[in-house]
Design an enzyme around this catalytic site. Structure first.
Site, mmCIF file in Angstrom:
data_model
loop_
_atom_site.group_PDB
_atom_site.id
_atom_site.type_symbol
_atom_site.label_atom_id
_atom_site.label_comp_id
_atom_site.label_asym_id
_atom_site.label_seq_id
_atom_site.Cartn_x
_atom_site.Cartn_y
_atom_site.Cartn_z
ATOM 1 N N ARG A 80 0.859 -1.177 0.000
ATOM 2 C CA ARG A 80 0.000 0.000 0.000
ATOM 3 C C ARG A 80 0.898 1.231 0.000
ATOM 4 O O ARG A 80 1.997 1.209 0.581
ATOM 5 C CB ARG A 80 -0.894 0.021 1.249
ATOM 6 C CG ARG A 80 -2.028 -0.981 1.225
ATOM 7 C CD ARG A 80 -3.096 -0.627 0.202
ATOM 8 N NE ARG A 80 -4.244 -1.514 0.226
ATOM 9 C CZ ARG A 80 -4.435 -2.540 -0.605
ATOM 10 N NH1 ARG A 80 -3.541 -2.833 -1.524
ATOM 11 N NH2 ARG A 80 -5.532 -3.271 -0.525
ATOM 12 N N GLU A 97 -3.216 8.198 -3.186
ATOM 13 C CA GLU A 97 -3.627 7.376 -4.323
ATOM 14 C C GLU A 97 -5.069 7.696 -4.669
ATOM 15 O O GLU A 97 -5.890 7.677 -3.735
ATOM 16 C CB GLU A 97 -3.476 5.889 -3.973
ATOM 17 C CG GLU A 97 -3.679 4.989 -5.169
ATOM 18 C CD GLU A 97 -3.385 3.511 -4.883
ATOM 19 O OE1 GLU A 97 -2.287 3.195 -4.382
ATOM 20 O OE2 GLU A 97 -4.268 2.699 -5.160
ATOM 21 N N HIS A 147 -1.959 1.023 -9.564
ATOM 22 C CA HIS A 147 -2.547 -0.047 -8.731
ATOM 23 C C HIS A 147 -3.218 -1.108 -9.608
ATOM 24 O O HIS A 147 -4.419 -1.353 -9.505
ATOM 25 C CB HIS A 147 -3.548 0.555 -7.725
ATOM 26 C CG HIS A 147 -3.778 -0.349 -6.528
ATOM 27 N ND1 HIS A 147 -4.046 0.133 -5.268
ATOM 28 C CD2 HIS A 147 -3.802 -1.697 -6.404
ATOM 29 C CE1 HIS A 147 -4.216 -0.874 -4.424
ATOM 30 N NE2 HIS A 147 -4.072 -2.001 -5.099
#
Ligand code: OXD
Length: 308
Positions: free
Chosen positions: A221, A250, A269
Site C-alpha cells: 500500500r 492514491e 494499482h
C-alpha cells in the site's frame, strides 16, 4: 446441524454488476438471497466499509463476511469477533508477484528512461541476477515472488511478523531485524498488509541503508512508504529508483513530483486488474461457500486482532 450446513443463504452486496459472484455462490452450493434471509455476505466493494457496518448493525446474526481484497485496511473499523471474516488473502498473489517482478526488472534495467526517451541514449541499468533482495511481508505475494525469482539466483531475505523458514529464502527474520535486512539490499519489495505497525515503515532512515543503486518496489500500500522521504531519496540518489504500483496519496495527483523523476516507474494499482481478479475471486468465493456449507475452515481468514 448448524444454520450454515446444507445450502447456506448468502447475499452478494452491494447489488450491481456482480452476476459472476452470484454464480460463484451457487457453484459453491449456496442460495443467493436478500440480506434479510442471509447468514453470510459476500461484500464486493473494497472501500465502502460504512455501508457494510450499517448492514451488520441491523443484521447481527450474519455469521460470515467475505471481503473482496487481500488488503482490508478500510474495514478495520467494522471487524468484530462475533462472526467469521475472510478476505482475498492469497487470491491475487500470482498476478501481484508478477507485477513486482516486472517493476523490479524494468526499473533495474533502466526501462523507465529508455521508454520515455525520444532519441538514442547510453547504457544504464544494473542486474537483478544474483542481487540481494529483501522482501517485507511473508504472505502469498512473497511466496509467489520467491518462486518467480528462482532463476535469478538472488539472495533473498524475508522480513515478517512470524519468522519461520521459507523455501527459496536465505533467511527469514522478524520485524526487529528490519534495518539489518535492509542494509545493502539491492532490491527491496514491500508486500505487506497495511496496519498501524507497518504504516510509514519505509522512510529516509530505511532508504539510507539500502545499496546506492538499489531499487524499491511497492506492491503493498502507498502508505507503507513516506512519500516525501522517497521523493528526496530519488532526487538525491540515495537509492537507484522506485517502482510503485501503489502510492500515497492514491491516485497520485497530476503534477506530483514523483511523476517527473526519471528513476521512478509508476503503475496505477494494477498488480491485479479486474480481468485478472474475476476468475480468481469467483473461485475463492465458490470454495468458501462450499466450505461454509460443509462446516469446514474457510480460506483467507482475517486475523481480527492483527487487522489483516
Ligand atoms: C488487494 C489489492 O488488496 O488488489 O487485494 O490491492
Amino acid at each position: 446441524m448448524s444454520k450454515a450446513e446444507g445450502s447456506p443463504r448468502i447475499s452478494v452486496l452491494p447489488r450491481g454488476q456482480r452476476e459472476w459472484l452470484d454464480e460463484a455462490v451457487r457453484r459453491g452450493g449456496g442460495i443467493v438471497s436478500e440480506v434479510e434471509d442471509a447468514i453470510g455476505i459476500v461484500w464486493t466493494d473494497p472501500r465502502d466499509a460504512a455501508m457494510l457496518g450499517q448492514i451488520l448493525a441491523e443484521k447481527p446474526d450474519i455469521e460470515w463476511v467475505q471481503l473482496p481484497f487481500a488488503g482490508i485496511e478500510n474495514f478495520l473499523g467494522v471487524l468484530d469477533k462475533d462472526r467469521i471474516w475472510t478476505c482475498g488473502k492469497g487470491v491475487y498473489a500470482e498476478p501481484v508477484a508478477e507485477m513486482a517482478l516486472a517493476l523490479a526488472l524494468a526499473g533495474m534495467r533502466g526501462l523507465g528512461p529508455y521508454a520515455r526517451a525520444t532519441e538514442w541514449s547510453g547504457p544504464i541499468g544494473r542486474n537483478l541476477l544474483r542481487a540481494r533482495v529483501t522482501v517485507l511481508g511473508g504472505g502469498g505475494i512473497t511466496e509467489s515472488l520467491v518462486r518467480l525469482l528462482g532463476p535469478w539466483n538472488c539472495e533473498i531475505t524475508v522480513v515478517r511478523r512470524t519468522p519461520v523458514p521459507m523455501q527459496g529464502c536465505a533467511r527469514v527474520v522478524g520485524p526487529q531485524e528490519l534495518h539489518a535486512a535492509l542494509t545493502g539490499a539491492e532490491l527491496v519489495v514491500c508486500a505487506l498488509s497495511l496496519t498501524p505497525e507497518t504504516t510509514g515503515i519505509l522512510g529516509a532512515a530505511e532508504f539510507g541503508l539500502m545499496a546506492e543503486d538499489g531499487w524499491l518496489v511497492n506492491v503493498g500500500r502507498g502508505a507503507h512508504v513516506v512519500t516525501d522521504d522517497l521523493v528526496e531519496a530519488l532526487r538525491n540518489g540515495v537509492i537507484g529508483g522506485a517502482g510503485l504500483d501503489v502510492t500515497d496519496p492514491e491516485p497520485l495527483p497530476t503534477g506530483h513530483p514523483l511523476w517527473d523523476l526519471p528513476n521512478c516507474i509508476i503503475t496505477p494499482h494494477v498488480g491485479n486488474t479486474p480481468d485478472m481478479a474475476v476468475p480468481l475471486l469467483a473461485e475463492r468465493v465458490r470454495a468458501n461457500v462450499a466450505r461454509f456449507a460443509a462446516g469446514e475452515a474457510l480460506l483467507g481468514l482475517v486475523d481480527v486482532e492483527a487487522g489483516y
